[in-house]
Design a protein around this motif. Sequence first.
Motif, PDB file in Angstrom:
ATOM      1  N   ILE A  57       1.119  -1.345  -0.424  1.00 37.30           N
ATOM      2  CA  ILE A  57      -0.575   0.301  -0.405  1.00 37.30           C
ATOM      3  C   ILE A  57       1.042   0.811   0.035  1.00 37.30           C
ATOM      4  O   ILE A  57       1.968   1.438   0.265  1.00 37.30           O
ATOM      5  CB  ILE A  57      -0.844  -0.165   1.005  1.00 37.30           C
ATOM      6  N   VAL A  58       0.614   2.146  -1.382  1.00 32.00           N
ATOM      7  CA  VAL A  58       1.578   3.246  -1.036  1.00 32.00           C
ATOM      8  C   VAL A  58       0.760   3.971   0.631  1.00 32.00           C
ATOM      9  O   VAL A  58      -0.265   4.481   0.856  1.00 32.00           O
ATOM     10  CB  VAL A  58       0.660   3.507  -1.775  1.00 32.00           C
ATOM     11  N   GLY A  59       2.277   4.667   0.920  1.00 32.15           N
ATOM     12  CA  GLY A  59       1.710   5.541   1.778  1.00 32.15           C
ATOM     13  C   GLY A  59       2.002   4.631   3.164  1.00 32.15           C
ATOM     14  O   GLY A  59       2.338   4.772   4.551  1.00 32.15           O
ATOM     15  N   GLN A  60       2.149   3.161   2.966  1.00 30.17           N
ATOM     16  CA  GLN A  60       2.471   2.110   3.912  1.00 30.17           C
ATOM     17  C   GLN A  60       2.906   1.108   4.219  1.00 30.17           C
ATOM     18  O   GLN A  60       4.542   1.588   4.783  1.00 30.17           O
ATOM     19  CB  GLN A  60       0.829   1.213   4.221  1.00 30.17           C
ATOM     20  N   ASP A  61       3.527   0.820   3.173  1.00 25.47           N
ATOM     21  CA  ASP A  61       4.921  -0.025   2.834  1.00 25.47           C
ATOM     22  C   ASP A  61       5.208   0.854   1.882  1.00 25.47           C
ATOM     23  O   ASP A  61       7.183   0.505   1.853  1.00 25.47           O
ATOM     24  CB  ASP A  61       4.676  -0.994   2.155  1.00 25.47           C
ATOM     25  N   THR A  62       5.365   2.430   1.849  1.00 22.52           N
ATOM     26  CA  THR A  62       6.254   3.059   1.415  1.00 22.52           C
ATOM     27  C   THR A  62       5.989   4.383   2.128  1.00 22.52           C
ATOM     28  O   THR A  62       5.284   4.704   2.931  1.00 22.52           O
ATOM     29  CB  THR A  62       6.210   3.339   0.028  1.00 22.52           C
ATOM     30  N   ASP A  63       7.369   5.316   2.120  1.00 19.62           N
ATOM     31  CA  ASP A  63       7.574   6.061   2.554  1.00 19.62           C
ATOM     32  C   ASP A  63       8.099   7.330   1.910  1.00 19.62           C
ATOM     33  O   ASP A  63       8.150   7.512  -0.045  1.00 19.62           O
ATOM     34  CB  ASP A  63       7.997   6.599   3.610  1.00 19.62           C
ATOM     35  N   GLY A  64       8.174   8.735   2.367  1.00 19.39           N
ATOM     36  CA  GLY A  64       8.353  10.439   1.131  1.00 19.39           C
ATOM     37  C   GLY A  64       9.995   9.699   0.677  1.00 19.39           C
ATOM     38  O   GLY A  64      10.269  10.202  -0.227  1.00 19.39           O
ATOM     39  N   LEU A  65      10.756   8.805   1.010  1.00 11.90           N
ATOM     40  CA  LEU A  65      11.812   8.152   0.208  1.00 11.90           C
ATOM     41  C   LEU A  65      11.778   7.006  -0.499  1.00 11.90           C
ATOM     42  O   LEU A  65      12.913   6.810  -1.244  1.00 11.90           O
ATOM     43  CB  LEU A  65      13.055   7.901   2.124  1.00 11.90           C
ATOM     44  N   THR A  66      10.864   6.512  -0.788  1.00 10.34           N
ATOM     45  CA  THR A  66      10.934   4.853  -0.833  1.00 10.34           C
ATOM     46  C   THR A  66      10.810   5.260  -2.675  1.00 10.34           C
ATOM     47  O   THR A  66       9.741   5.087  -3.734  1.00 10.34           O
ATOM     48  CB  THR A  66      10.153   4.157  -0.812  1.00 10.34           C
ATOM     49  N   GLN A  67      12.022   5.287  -3.143  1.00 15.68           N
ATOM     50  CA  GLN A  67      11.779   5.034  -5.079  1.00 15.68           C
ATOM     51  C   GLN A  67      11.511   3.879  -5.655  1.00 15.68           C
ATOM     52  O   GLN A  67      11.690   2.934  -4.528  1.00 15.68           O
ATOM     53  CB  GLN A  67      13.545   5.430  -5.430  1.00 15.68           C
ATOM     54  N   ALA A  68      11.048   3.808  -6.347  1.00  9.84           N
ATOM     55  CA  ALA A  68       9.947   2.129  -7.604  1.00  9.84           C
ATOM     56  C   ALA A  68      11.024   1.358  -6.948  1.00  9.84           C
ATOM     57  O   ALA A  68      11.070   0.365  -6.474  1.00  9.84           O
ATOM     58  CB  ALA A  68       9.814   2.611  -8.600  1.00  9.84           C
ATOM     59  N   TYR A  69      12.649   1.215  -7.065  1.00 11.67           N
ATOM     60  CA  TYR A  69      13.113  -0.582  -7.196  1.00 11.67           C
ATOM     61  C   TYR A  69      12.820  -0.528  -5.768  1.00 11.67           C
ATOM     62  O   TYR A  69      12.941  -1.991  -5.388  1.00 11.67           O
ATOM     63  CB  TYR A  69      14.339   0.045  -7.389  1.00 11.67           C
ATOM     64  N   THR A  70      12.826   0.090  -5.226  1.00 12.20           N
ATOM     65  CA  THR A  70      12.691  -0.178  -3.371  1.00 12.20           C
ATOM     66  C   THR A  70      11.617  -1.296  -2.938  1.00 12.20           C
ATOM     67  O   THR A  70      11.200  -2.311  -2.613  1.00 12.20           O
ATOM     68  CB  THR A  70      12.745   1.099  -2.145  1.00 12.20           C
TER      69      THR A  70
END
Lengths: 940, 214
Positions: A808-821
């Motif tokens: 979920i974008v914003g849950q498992d990703t954050d303001g620094l999470t680029q696509a490959y991460t």
Amino acid sequence: MSMHKSAGDTGRMRLAPQPGEVIDRDHTISFGWNGSQYPAHPGDTIISALAAAGERVFSRSYKYHRPRGVLTASYLDPGCTVQVGDEPNVRGAHRLVEAGMDVRSQNTWPSLRFDVKAVNGLAGRFLSAGFYYKTFIKPERLWPAYEKVLRRFVHAGEVFPDTPRGYYDKRFAHPDVLVAGAGPAGMAAAVAAARAGAEVMLVEEEHHLGGHLRWGDKADLALLAELTGLVANTPGIEVLTDSVVIGRYDDNWVGVVQRNLPNVTERLIKARAKTLVVAPGLVERPYVFEGNDIPGVMLATAARRLINLYAVKPGQRAVVFTANTEGDAAVADLERVGVDVVRVEDARRGGRLIRAHGRTNLRAVEFACSSRVDCDLLVTATGWTAPTSLLNMSGHDAAYAPGAARFLPDQSRLPPGVLAAGGITGDGRSDQLVAHGDAVGQEAARRAGASGADTALLPALAVPEHPQLFRAHTHGMVDFSEDVSSKDLHAAVKEGYDSVELAKRYTTATMGAAQGKLETVNTVAIVAEASGRTVAATGSTTWRPPYAPVTLGALAGRSLEPVRHSPMQAWHDAHRAVPLVAGQWIRPEHYGDPDAEVRAVRSGVGIIDVTPIGKLDLRGPDVPKLLNLLYVNKWSKLDVGRVRYGVMCAEDGVVLDDGVTGRLGAEHYLMSTTSSGAATVWEWVENWLQTEHPDWQVHVTPVTTAYASINVAGPRSRELIGRLGTDIDLDPEAFPYLHVRTGTVLGVAGCVLWRIGFTGELSYELHVPAGHGLHVWERLLTDGADLGATAFGVEGQRILRLEKGHFIVGQDTDGLTQAYTAGLDWAVKLDKVDFAGKTELKWQRERANHPRLVGVQPVDVEVVPPEASQILLGGQIAGRITSSRMSPTLGRAICLAQVDPRLARPGTRLRVRLPDGTDIAAEVTEHQAHFDPEGARQRV
Amino acid sequence: MSDTAAAIARSPITVAPPATQLHGWEVSGQRSTADLTLTDLTPLTKIAVRAPYDGAVRDALGTPFGRAVADAMGRLVIGSGPGEWLVLAGVGDGTTVQGQLDQAIAGLGEFVSIVDLTHGRALVALTGTRSADLLAKVCGIDLADTAAPDGTAFRSSVARVVTDVVRHDTEGTLTYLLHCERSSGQYLFEALLDAGAEFGIEVDGFTVPGFCAT
């Protein structure tokens, strides 16, 4: 009801009827003061009623707890702040008495008369200016104790936690002319402007119009009646009494707090005035001398207000120290009502006041040559301060005129939309003030563009000479609210705080409730004398909004928070959905048992309301260009009826949003976004189209709420949709996974049916024109009852998608999470010519040292590490759990985590630090999906 | 097991009883004679048109940006934004109006999109002499006759929700149409009732607006 009450019926100091009195003697009401009952007439203020009864002490001062009484008998009176019921800090000399009021003095203990904290006075040496910068500092561990002690000495009332809420609201206004102040000049200006065709708003702080005319002589009262009549009978004037202009901002954006409404405690008016007329008159200034704060020492305007407005005798035996006509008029008023005026000391003829004697009451006054007069009333008239705040806020700083002993604004230096009228610009007889106001009012209307006004040459009022009287040769109070004396100011200058800005902040002079209107000029003069400069050279402090203190209630207004509901909300409420606040949306979190909801989806069929999912209708020949630009993957070859998952990155390569986009027609696409990203993506899309590619033919229409969106998920979902009746061919050959169809469902035309999956089961997302949403939702459940059709909520969906490893974008990703991460290697097509984020993503891939999103399995399957639990490597933070739940399908804890690349290989052992400080072991799983990693269940 | 009865369509605004039906929509049959009334008109057809702001389609529609004009075909054509129009028509007339618009723009050679937003917008009417006083409590736009005369259309914040406002006086009585995206409809309705309480506002049931009469 008896007729005219004689003097004495509402107090031993009540006088016979006065020509300009505002009290209604035909009625008597009763109120409480510190537990005892007192009489009053309607029209009395709290203080005038108490003064009529002979009371003189109303409060204790801030630091030294000195007894205080009437000083100005106006809104600004610093010694008259009281608590009324559960309302603290009420201006007792302004608030009208109401029957049954419970008034109490503030922060006096045990009583007003015998305040134990007055011992402060003895320790005065140690409580000089800035004492709190030098004391109560060490040791730091005693700060909680210091705070308790200091609290006892704070001079403010009490607020009760269960106080009933007042009704506050707001209003916008667009007057042609806003007149601040309804003295003779203000009233004349309002009438003149209205006669010239302008819409006028006239704002007056007091309860009645008229300014100083109200306590004037017969001629003043006659003029008052005439002007009041004109204001009432001239169309186009909105009158607000007991209301105050709190500030002037750019382009005459003006705030007004209105208090004269019957059912509204306070209303904040935000006005855009074409012209602002500032007519606040003048504020009388106290004189600084030893004993100047003893009850019984007051200003000439205070004595005249008490006598003429409220028919209250201010004392029995008076001394008057006068330097102007107001003082002279006070003498006349006092003598007229039978006060024994035993001495008039005229400063214009060399008279000098030295000190006043007394503690809770004035006893005597001392003059030059040690002559001493016994008295119980000292009236001073030593000068006027121009309340220039609104003019300062308009960008004009008035200059000091030594001959007039006050700061004077320069009309020619004001911005075009601001004018000053009346006493603030000079002085004169009442008829001269009226003439000035009349001319300014006409000019104000002309500048506002109202028709029918001739160009008026603005006359100037004469500026009368006035002796400069600020401080006697003794030291006394300068700021009565803050208990700052002239000695404190001298000490501050000696300590090096020799600029008026520094001295103000160090001593807190002018920072009290009157906000400098009573104190600033004296403060400036004393800092000037202490630092050996002129007043003009010393300058003044900055007048900032608000002009008068504003309640939080007025600023808050009605507490209306926008809230958004889906068409199925009524059903959710009726079925006890636990509400989840998601931005402005209220969504069903679950209906009592999220685990059961998960099982229902995996075994049969469940339905979830996903209406908040962002939906953008895209039309035009250039839509594929837009999709290629904003998504990281390729979109040039998407056939009609097909759907593709896409991820959007910002220009720094950070994942912005994800969703599916389907092609409904040759030049018609429907893009879906996350629900929290709906507004952001719309703006993102429009920004690119309008600023970078206005040449592209694309029209974007948000249709997020035009459709009720229902996700039907589970092995029996196809069956259930079929039961509703549709012209769409549901056969899996005809309608494979990742396709979209439009058609009629349950008789509703214009539906969109997607075959997509978030839960990992066979699932369809049904978009129904919103008005039909509730009907279709209810039918799904009734028609699918035997299939086990169950409503499931956001929590159930979160568990289902986690079982499938969907981020979920914003849950498992954050303001620094680029696509490959996020593991989107497969999606990022670096061979595209260009797309948002490409440059950064190219570099991310080259560096290859980014964190990885991985599936994680706690070794103890019963333990669910809370989300955000840290993952440690060699004592350093090397990642965190981003999502975690107990899986009802698998019977064990499951997680997603972001980890350092060194820990990303499947099988790696991780150390997870729980919030309670203990560690657990976990393992990186082969896939992000814990259940059905091949995705077989959704492709049936 | 499915029946073929048409699904009833509902507004996001709770219906003031008694509830009746009109062309498949649930509407309010309440009647009020108060001086200031608020009416839910959500079921009206609402078709959004996007086209160049200064071209042949604009001329064909006959309404510039910032104005609203009732045309001879029983529609209110609103210039909601530069290159953006909303066409209001009677309940259930969506297909008809779409057809009319398709015909009007055919052959003009401009890039045009037509999207039916009947279900996507909540629409209310505020009628009465005090309408402007009520709106002034929740909207910062100058509503004086000189600034916003009859036939004015603008988009602003009303009670903190992005709202389109159209002044369309009915039989000489000050009237404003307000519409916002659907899911905020109930909130906007309640906010307007709250602001109108001091003027004695009442809810009036659905009535076909004057511009729909042909």
